[in-house]
Design an enzyme around this catalytic site. Sequence first.
Site, short mmCIF file in Angstrom:
data_model
loop_
_atom_site.label_atom_id
_atom_site.label_comp_id
_atom_site.label_asym_id
_atom_site.label_seq_id
_atom_site.Cartn_x
_atom_site.Cartn_y
_atom_site.Cartn_z
N CYS A 46 0.83 -1.21 0.00
CA CYS A 46 0.00 0.00 0.00
C CYS A 46 0.87 1.26 0.00
CB CYS A 46 -0.91 0.03 1.22
SG CYS A 46 -1.98 -1.41 1.36
N THR A 47 1.96 1.21 0.71
CA THR A 47 2.86 2.37 0.77
C THR A 47 3.37 2.71 -0.63
OG1 THR A 47 3.50 1.79 3.01
CG2 THR A 47 5.01 3.24 1.81
#
Length: 213
Positions: A46-47
């Site tokens: 997600c980062t």
Amino acid sequence: MAALRLGDEAPNFIAQTTEGEIDFHNWLGEDWGILFSHPADYTPVCTTELGTVSKYTNEFNKRNVKVAALSVDGLESHHGWIKDINETQNTTVNFPIIADEDRKVSELYDMIHPNADSQLTVRSVFVIAPDKKIKLTITYPASTGRNFDELLRVIDSLQLTAYHKVATPANWNPGEDCVIVPSVANEEIAELFPKGHKEIKPYLRMTPQPNLN
Ligand code: BEZ
């Protein structure tokens, strides 16, 4: 609630985001929109995804697309994580991340798939046209980061259909020839497609991409 399908109206909602409260439809205004969920803050894939989206700001702006992310984490978590995204992905997150702690939006958009994970949202993507109709849905598993180049490619295709009456063939990329949509009669072609066209079959008519000089 039944899963949302192409052509359905994107449900409206009011939500808390990292850029303040939004009324989704008002926030979209006349623009196109992407609403996409991710499983959780402070997770590696997600980062990279949210960092990538912020680096694509110019590409989304060029296409009049507003982007909103969502997870079931709270605002404090989102704000803390944004600092990590900015630091590690060398960017500045500049789009709202919805804090959907009560899962209201996740449920409205069927973003929790209980047989994958009972609590967390999967990687859903909704592309929404200016008339608020859903034009694309894609669902990826938590373990696969999305291909945002593909998302831009699909938006280019959707906008070509919306504004120029062409569709795009298999593996099309911007700049390549397009397909004249079946609803265009042969008599209309000369006026609509002054760059010319090639009739391979009566139902398969190709033309150069109309919106390029
Ligand atoms: C991630 O974003 O890295 C991630 C989240 C949930 C499961 C697997 C990966």
